[in-house]
Design an enzyme around this catalytic site. Structure first.
Site, PDB file in Angstrom:
ATOM      1  N   ILE A 116       0.877  -1.167   0.000  1.00 59.19           N
ATOM      2  CA  ILE A 116       0.000   0.000   0.000  1.00 59.19           C
ATOM      3  C   ILE A 116       0.912   1.214   0.000  1.00 59.19           C
ATOM      4  O   ILE A 116       1.611   1.490   0.971  1.00 59.19           O
ATOM      5  CB  ILE A 116      -0.950  -0.017   1.204  1.00 59.19           C
ATOM      6  CG1 ILE A 116      -1.842  -1.251   1.127  1.00 59.19           C
ATOM      7  CG2 ILE A 116      -1.794   1.256   1.239  1.00 59.19           C
ATOM      8  CD1 ILE A 116      -2.700  -1.472   2.352  1.00 59.19           C
TER       9      ILE A 116
ATOM     10  N   SER B 151       1.861   5.318  -1.036  1.00 59.94           N
ATOM     11  CA  SER B 151       1.329   6.667  -1.208  1.00 59.94           C
ATOM     12  C   SER B 151       2.169   7.441  -2.220  1.00 59.94           C
ATOM     13  O   SER B 151       3.396   7.347  -2.230  1.00 59.94           O
ATOM     14  CB  SER B 151       1.307   7.412   0.129  1.00 59.94           C
ATOM     15  OG  SER B 151       0.415   6.789   1.032  1.00 59.94           O
TER      16      SER B 151
ATOM     17  N   CYS C 146       4.333   9.873  -4.405  1.00 58.24           N
ATOM     18  CA  CYS C 146       5.462  10.758  -4.102  1.00 58.24           C
ATOM     19  C   CYS C 146       6.043  11.244  -5.422  1.00 58.24           C
ATOM     20  O   CYS C 146       6.875  10.573  -6.030  1.00 58.24           O
ATOM     21  CB  CYS C 146       6.514  10.037  -3.271  1.00 58.24           C
ATOM     22  SG  CYS C 146       7.976  11.064  -2.911  1.00 58.24           S
TER      23      CYS C 146
ATOM     24  N   CYS D 244      14.168  11.039  -0.077  1.00 52.08           N
ATOM     25  CA  CYS D 244      13.362  10.003   0.563  1.00 52.08           C
ATOM     26  C   CYS D 244      13.593   8.683  -0.162  1.00 52.08           C
ATOM     27  O   CYS D 244      14.320   8.620  -1.151  1.00 52.08           O
ATOM     28  CB  CYS D 244      11.879  10.372   0.541  1.00 52.08           C
ATOM     29  SG  CYS D 244      11.179  10.413  -1.130  1.00 52.08           S
TER      30      CYS D 244
ATOM     31  N   GLU E  53      -0.016  12.439  -1.490  1.00 55.78           N
ATOM     32  CA  GLU E  53       1.298  13.074  -1.623  1.00 55.78           C
ATOM     33  C   GLU E  53       1.733  13.693  -0.298  1.00 55.78           C
ATOM     34  O   GLU E  53       0.943  14.294   0.426  1.00 55.78           O
ATOM     35  CB  GLU E  53       1.213  14.159  -2.700  1.00 55.78           C
ATOM     36  CG  GLU E  53       2.484  14.932  -2.926  1.00 55.78           C
ATOM     37  CD  GLU E  53       3.543  14.145  -3.683  1.00 55.78           C
ATOM     38  OE1 GLU E  53       4.686  14.105  -3.196  1.00 55.78           O
ATOM     39  OE2 GLU E  53       3.224  13.587  -4.750  1.00 55.78           O
ATOM     40  N   GLY E  54       3.018  13.521   0.006  1.00 52.25           N
ATOM     41  CA  GLY E  54       3.579  14.154   1.196  1.00 52.25           C
ATOM     42  C   GLY E  54       2.989  13.647   2.496  1.00 52.25           C
ATOM     43  O   GLY E  54       2.750  14.416   3.423  1.00 52.25           O
TER      44      GLY E  54
ATOM     45  N   THR F 169      11.826  15.669   9.062  1.00 52.14           N
ATOM     46  CA  THR F 169      10.563  15.585   8.333  1.00 52.14           C
ATOM     47  C   THR F 169       9.344  15.691   9.236  1.00 52.14           C
ATOM     48  O   THR F 169       8.299  16.214   8.838  1.00 52.14           O
ATOM     49  CB  THR F 169      10.520  14.280   7.500  1.00 52.14           C
ATOM     50  OG1 THR F 169       9.343  14.246   6.712  1.00 52.14           O
ATOM     51  CG2 THR F 169      10.570  13.042   8.388  1.00 52.14           C
TER      52      THR F 169
ATOM     53  N   ASP G 297       1.949  12.444  10.118  1.00 53.03           N
ATOM     54  CA  ASP G 297       1.474  11.542   9.065  1.00 53.03           C
ATOM     55  C   ASP G 297      -0.044  11.650   9.015  1.00 53.03           C
ATOM     56  O   ASP G 297      -0.737  11.245   9.951  1.00 53.03           O
ATOM     57  CB  ASP G 297       1.902  10.100   9.353  1.00 53.03           C
ATOM     58  CG  ASP G 297       1.711   9.174   8.159  1.00 53.03           C
ATOM     59  OD1 ASP G 297       0.894   9.506   7.281  1.00 53.03           O
ATOM     60  OD2 ASP G 297       2.378   8.123   8.119  1.00 53.03           O
TER      61      ASP G 297
ATOM     62  N   ARG H 125      -2.015  10.310   6.627  1.00 55.62           N
ATOM     63  CA  ARG H 125      -2.594   9.329   5.716  1.00 55.62           C
ATOM     64  C   ARG H 125      -3.635   8.442   6.399  1.00 55.62           C
ATOM     65  O   ARG H 125      -3.528   8.156   7.592  1.00 55.62           O
ATOM     66  CB  ARG H 125      -1.488   8.448   5.128  1.00 55.62           C
ATOM     67  CG  ARG H 125      -0.549   9.181   4.208  1.00 55.62           C
ATOM     68  CD  ARG H 125       0.610   8.309   3.776  1.00 55.62           C
ATOM     69  NE  ARG H 125       1.475   7.965   4.899  1.00 55.62           N
ATOM     70  CZ  ARG H 125       2.558   7.196   4.797  1.00 55.62           C
ATOM     71  NH1 ARG H 125       2.887   6.685   3.614  1.00 55.62           N
ATOM     72  NH2 ARG H 125       3.299   6.942   5.851  1.00 55.62           N
TER      73      ARG H 125
END
Length: 351
Positions: free
Chosen positions: A175, A177, A179, A190, A217-218, A239, A251, A253
């Site tokens: 899974i 995300s 970038c 990264c 994204e991000g 980060t 985070d 997400r």
């Protein structure tokens, strides 16, 4: 980490070739009655969110080194983004894509990548068997398996003379995300581009599996805010602090869309390619019917001397040298130390 979560490598998981019957595969809720596969989602705090519905709009074959995969485009009720599934394996089919649409012709179905004719009937039977005996998430027991008999064979027009793919009941799943910086313009700030390429390589080797590609994204803050965070990182912040200084969570997400997409594809048991404890918790939590049998760690290849470069299929991200990855190493250290990612930092990078 949950006590019952097994850690395994993609290469030495003992049950890679152990098949099971089709009615132990995934079930989603009454897809015959709706074009959408629906699952409940959890946020980062484990609280219930709005049920996420996912519908596959189109499926297309994409040639790839060593074979091909099928790219699926999904719409959800969660946002206006086009989430994706990268599917290796001719027999992994979307129930919502195969569902009948009012007034469509066979040509309409072919254009969106759905099956027609006898193959459509056979695939329909295979999808129907997901609902006959839905099984709750449980630990994998190789002694209780029976031979899996697929109710249809891949369309010869789709296989393009590729060798017959193996059937694995517990496929590798990533899974991932989005970038843009890591995947498209090859940033070494990264490890995202590497992780996507490595996941594709590992799944292609096995011949069957899924990468769910979420437009987050991000870590969920978007490209504009991510670039602001990069500027803060260049000022010396890591980060996590950069996100917090911009009033974003470390985070943001969520994975409800991923759960709905996997349900639609008939995947209920999986080996999850990740280092992220929060991702595992969200995928397994609440009313999830996904059984994460084990997690497969994704350690950077540049941490290991002597990796076999001749076997790598995507050299831009997979033939990386350690001296070029110092910024990614800082990023990985932060993910391990501040976000709980399961990475052997001290052994690989030192204290």
């Amino acid at each position: 980490m949950p006590d019952d979560l097994i850690t395994a490598s993609a290469a030495d998981t003992p049950f890679l070739d152990t098949p099971t019957c089709c009615n132990s595969r995934a079930s989603s809720s009454s897809l015959a009655e709706s074009h959408y596969a629906s699952v409940g989602a959890l946020d980062a705090n484990g609280q219930a969110e709005t049920k996420v519905d996912a519908e596959c709009q189109v499926r297309a074959r994409i040639p790839y080194p060593g074979g091909h995969f099928y790219l699926h485009v999904y719409h959800t009720n969660e946002d206006e983004k086009e989430h994706l599934a990268i599917v290796f394996g001719d027999d992994i089919r979307s129930a919502t894509l195969e569902a009948a649409r009012d007034g469509e012709t066979d040509m309409d179905r072919k254009i969106r990548g759905a099956s027609v004719g006898a193959l459509r009937r056979l695939i329909g039977k295979d999808i129907d068997c997901r609902h006959r005996e839905p099984s709750p998430a449980a630990s994998f027991d190789s002694d209780k398996t029976t031979n899996y008999v697929r109710s249809f064979d891949p369309d010869p027009a789709e296989t393009f003379a590729a060798p017959r793919l193996s059937v694995v009941d517990v496929p590798l799943v990533r899974i991932h995300s989005e970038c843009f910086t890591g995947e498209t313009v090859s940033s070494v700030r990264c490890d995202c581009g590497y992780q996507l390429a490595e996941a594709m390589r590992l799944i292609q080797q096995e011949g069957r599996g899924v990468i769910v590609y979420l437009r987050q994204e991000g870590r969920g803050i978007g490209l504009l805010e991510k670039l602001k965070a990069y500027n803060l990182q260049d000022m010396g912040h890591d980060t996590v602090d950069a996100n917090l200084m911009l009033n974003h969570p470390a985070d943001a997400r969520t994975y409800g869309a991923a759960r709905a997409i996997l349900a639609d594809l008939g995947v209920s048991k999986l080996r999850l390619l990740t280092n992220n404890v929060d991702k595992i918790s969200q995928i397994r939590g609440g009313d999830s019917r996904l059984d994460v049998v084990c997690h497969v760690p994704m350690y950077p290849r540049w941490w290991s001397e002597g990796s076999d470069a001749a076997q790598l299929s995507y050299s831009r991200h997979l033939l990386l040298k350690r001296d070029a990855m110092s910024e990614a190493d800082r990023y990985l250290r932060t993910k391990a130390e501040r976000m709980g990612h399961m990475l052997p930092i001290e052994q690989s990078l030192g204290p």
